[in-house]
Motif scaffolding. Sequence first.
Motif, PDB file in Angstrom:
ATOM      1  N   ASN A   1     -23.625  29.727   9.538  1.00  0.00           N
ATOM      2  CA  ASN A   1     -24.121  30.953  10.530  1.00  0.00           C
ATOM      3  C   ASN A   1     -24.180  30.399  11.629  1.00  0.00           C
ATOM      4  O   ASN A   1     -23.690  31.244  12.104  1.00  0.00           O
ATOM      5  CB  ASN A   1     -25.662  32.032   9.933  1.00  0.00           C
ATOM      6  CG  ASN A   1     -25.569  32.386   8.122  1.00  0.00           C
ATOM      7  OD1 ASN A   1     -23.915  33.095   8.295  1.00  0.00           O
ATOM      8  ND2 ASN A   1     -26.374  32.649   8.031  1.00  0.00           N
ATOM      9  N   TYR A   2     -24.291  29.317  11.655  1.00  0.00           N
ATOM     10  CA  TYR A   2     -25.670  28.398  12.918  1.00  0.00           C
ATOM     11  C   TYR A   2     -23.761  28.504  13.918  1.00  0.00           C
ATOM     12  O   TYR A   2     -23.784  29.031  15.234  1.00  0.00           O
ATOM     13  CB  TYR A   2     -25.558  27.757  13.114  1.00  0.00           C
ATOM     14  CG  TYR A   2     -25.882  26.255  14.018  1.00  0.00           C
ATOM     15  CD1 TYR A   2     -26.142  26.838  16.015  1.00  0.00           C
ATOM     16  CD2 TYR A   2     -24.412  24.941  14.359  1.00  0.00           C
ATOM     17  CE1 TYR A   2     -26.189  25.996  16.347  1.00  0.00           C
ATOM     18  CE2 TYR A   2     -24.702  24.292  14.941  1.00  0.00           C
ATOM     19  CZ  TYR A   2     -25.487  24.640  16.492  1.00  0.00           C
ATOM     20  OH  TYR A   2     -24.930  23.722  17.170  1.00  0.00           O
TER      21      TYR A   2
ATOM     22  N   GLU B   1     -27.100  25.182   3.986  1.00  0.00           N
ATOM     23  CA  GLU B   1     -25.601  25.151   3.887  1.00  0.00           C
ATOM     24  C   GLU B   1     -25.110  26.461   4.448  1.00  0.00           C
ATOM     25  O   GLU B   1     -23.907  27.122   5.492  1.00  0.00           O
ATOM     26  CB  GLU B   1     -24.144  24.643   2.869  1.00  0.00           C
ATOM     27  CG  GLU B   1     -24.338  23.002   2.057  1.00  0.00           C
ATOM     28  CD  GLU B   1     -23.914  22.837   1.006  1.00  0.00           C
ATOM     29  OE1 GLU B   1     -23.338  23.527   0.878  1.00  0.00           O
ATOM     30  OE2 GLU B   1     -23.471  21.477   1.015  1.00  0.00           O
ATOM     31  N   THR B   2     -25.731  27.673   4.212  1.00  0.00           N
ATOM     32  CA  THR B   2     -25.515  28.852   4.650  1.00  0.00           C
ATOM     33  C   THR B   2     -26.062  29.248   5.970  1.00  0.00           C
ATOM     34  O   THR B   2     -24.534  29.719   6.533  1.00  0.00           O
ATOM     35  CB  THR B   2     -25.528  30.043   3.673  1.00  0.00           C
ATOM     36  OG1 THR B   2     -25.758  29.757   2.836  1.00  0.00           O
ATOM     37  CG2 THR B   2     -25.780  31.256   3.807  1.00  0.00           C
TER      38      THR B   2
ATOM     39  N   ASP C   1     -34.394  22.625  -9.289  1.00  0.00           N
ATOM     40  CA  ASP C   1     -33.690  22.957  -8.825  1.00  0.00           C
ATOM     41  C   ASP C   1     -33.419  22.756  -6.982  1.00  0.00           C
ATOM     42  O   ASP C   1     -33.137  24.093  -6.188  1.00  0.00           O
ATOM     43  CB  ASP C   1     -33.895  24.433  -8.250  1.00  0.00           C
ATOM     44  CG  ASP C   1     -35.241  24.765  -7.631  1.00  0.00           C
ATOM     45  OD1 ASP C   1     -36.154  23.112  -7.625  1.00  0.00           O
ATOM     46  OD2 ASP C   1     -36.872  25.306  -7.951  1.00  0.00           O
ATOM     47  N   HIS C   2     -32.441  22.151  -6.962  1.00  0.00           N
ATOM     48  CA  HIS C   2     -32.691  21.666  -5.301  1.00  0.00           C
ATOM     49  C   HIS C   2     -31.463  22.296  -5.259  1.00  0.00           C
ATOM     50  O   HIS C   2     -30.837  21.838  -3.601  1.00  0.00           O
ATOM     51  CB  HIS C   2     -32.168  20.133  -5.381  1.00  0.00           C
ATOM     52  CG  HIS C   2     -31.840  19.235  -4.207  1.00  0.00           C
ATOM     53  ND1 HIS C   2     -30.618  19.310  -3.692  1.00  0.00           N
ATOM     54  CD2 HIS C   2     -32.870  19.140  -3.015  1.00  0.00           C
ATOM     55  CE1 HIS C   2     -30.629  19.051  -2.956  1.00  0.00           C
ATOM     56  NE2 HIS C   2     -32.080  18.385  -2.353  1.00  0.00           N
ATOM     57  N   HIS C   3     -30.229  22.782  -5.524  1.00  0.00           N
ATOM     58  CA  HIS C   3     -29.324  23.090  -5.673  1.00  0.00           C
ATOM     59  C   HIS C   3     -29.511  24.745  -4.698  1.00  0.00           C
ATOM     60  O   HIS C   3     -28.685  24.630  -3.938  1.00  0.00           O
ATOM     61  CB  HIS C   3     -28.452  23.725  -6.464  1.00  0.00           C
ATOM     62  CG  HIS C   3     -26.945  24.233  -6.191  1.00  0.00           C
ATOM     63  ND1 HIS C   3     -25.909  23.300  -5.441  1.00  0.00           N
ATOM     64  CD2 HIS C   3     -26.277  24.409  -6.006  1.00  0.00           C
ATOM     65  CE1 HIS C   3     -24.572  23.570  -5.082  1.00  0.00           C
ATOM     66  NE2 HIS C   3     -25.189  25.110  -5.555  1.00  0.00           N
ATOM     67  N   LEU C   4     -30.902  24.933  -4.877  1.00  0.00           N
ATOM     68  CA  LEU C   4     -31.072  26.709  -4.074  1.00  0.00           C
ATOM     69  C   LEU C   4     -31.595  26.091  -2.347  1.00  0.00           C
ATOM     70  O   LEU C   4     -31.066  26.632  -1.543  1.00  0.00           O
ATOM     71  CB  LEU C   4     -32.069  26.919  -4.629  1.00  0.00           C
ATOM     72  CG  LEU C   4     -31.986  27.503  -6.165  1.00  0.00           C
ATOM     73  CD1 LEU C   4     -33.191  28.571  -6.297  1.00  0.00           C
ATOM     74  CD2 LEU C   4     -30.458  28.576  -6.364  1.00  0.00           C
TER      75      LEU C   4
ATOM     76  N   PRO D   1     -34.313  32.474   4.709  1.00  0.00           N
ATOM     77  CA  PRO D   1     -33.954  32.578   3.508  1.00  0.00           C
ATOM     78  C   PRO D   1     -33.946  31.771   2.535  1.00  0.00           C
ATOM     79  O   PRO D   1     -32.990  31.018   2.578  1.00  0.00           O
ATOM     80  CB  PRO D   1     -32.879  34.529   3.870  1.00  0.00           C
ATOM     81  CG  PRO D   1     -32.831  33.666   4.362  1.00  0.00           C
ATOM     82  CD  PRO D   1     -32.761  32.841   5.707  1.00  0.00           C
ATOM     83  N   CYS D   2     -33.978  31.995   1.011  1.00  0.00           N
ATOM     84  CA  CYS D   2     -33.235  31.457  -0.182  1.00  0.00           C
ATOM     85  C   CYS D   2     -32.619  32.723  -0.407  1.00  0.00           C
ATOM     86  O   CYS D   2     -33.397  33.509  -1.366  1.00  0.00           O
ATOM     87  CB  CYS D   2     -34.553  31.103  -1.208  1.00  0.00           C
ATOM     88  SG  CYS D   2     -33.511  30.782  -2.659  1.00  0.00           S
TER      89      CYS D   2
END
Length: 476
Positions: A124-125, A119-120, A110-113, A154-155
């Motif tokens: 945001n940064y 990346e999100t 589940d590395h994609h999470l 957050p996830c």
Amino acid sequence: MPNIRYIFLSDMHFGASTSLLTNLKIASADTDTSQPSPVLSQLVTCLRELVAKNADESKPTLVLGGDILELALTDTNIAAMAFERFVELIKPADGNHLVGEIVYLPGNHDHHLWEDARETQYVNYISTRPPGSQLDVPWHTTKMFVEKDPKPLPCYFLTKLMQRFDHLKAKDFQINTAYPNFGLLSDDLRKAVIFTHGHFSEPIYTLMTTLRSTIFNGRKEPTMVWDIEAENFAWIDFFWSTLGRSGGVGADIGLLYDKMQDKKQLNKVLSVIGHNLVKSHSILSGLEKDAVTLLLEATVGRVATLERQVSSEPLSDKTAEGWKKYVEGALLAQLLLERDNTMPTDMTLVFGHTHKPFQKDMKFVGYPEWTSIYNSGGWVVDTEHTQPLHGGSVILVDENHSVISLNMYLENEDDDGYAVEVNEATHPGAEKSAFYERIAGLIDPMSASWREFSQIAAKEVGIRHRNLAARIEGQN
């Protein structure tokens, strides 16, 4: 009186038909995500009974230690719906929640999470930076001790998934992410518990680092965990968390993965590949099929060998060496960096990934004389035949950071051989902790709930052995 403050679960592989925690249709190998699996339901029932014995009403933190969603070999929607059934059990609408906060440590499946979260976070940064300003290099890990971070990461995927439930829509509710290590410190800073998924103990997950070092002879391999992740994240995400969802190709990859669990079946696959290569490529026409097959076995076959295929010991020599390298290298470096170069006097390390639970006190350079090691095993039936070292454990931590393992099952030829067991990592001369004594005193493996769990697990393991055998044999 010691109470349960943290519950660690890993390698649940929600969505995979081989997972005991994914429900199957009656008399079928197909998944039915409209209901929780019998094993999942009874597991939560048992944990509820245990947590209810806490001296107060506070809810333990749930630490999910990677490979929770099966994103490598299952469509995202199937994995998400299977996880939803888990949410309904641990955080029901009536408010009788099993756990409070949730911390997520992505694994390889589940590395994609993790990629989604980091990346999100980076988007945001950069949205806060004015045009023309210097932008930081994207970061590839979180801090280890993030529990009291004022701005936890957050996830996003799982948080939004859970917020679909009306009673979980509160804006301040979120599942926080730590990657690849999550640490707890006692109030006096003398005891530490560190959780990690454990995939960096196997060389296949640092393959890009190995290739780069091979090509550029003499290059020093990275020693910091963020550099290791930066070199290998694309490979991990591609093969172990993305490729299996690629339509028809993904289905074929899923079958190949199943066959990788068995050396005999893997050799059959490589033999077919070798035959087809010689037949279809004129450049290889002068070579014998057997010669090409041997070449494939020496390369692909060697890389494809996974730790869970080793059935004779909890950790193979190769993975034990990789685990030692990671613990004494990247993990130690991050720990000392965040702790101002001071080492706690009492250390416990918890990981999963191998699907083979165990507990043992071990010695590592740079750590206290003894370090307690716990592996939580997994909830997937990986092979056609019984593997007595394969099973699943729940790791429990109390308010004093004492740790025990609640081994829920180990595969057994005899259904009556299934029994829940409480274990603690110890070394010669060490006494059992008060936490162990209390939990062991609360659990009678032959009492109603715990015995029922064992009976259900035995039945469901047998079903998945037969399903996997039929799947592999049917595609030969």
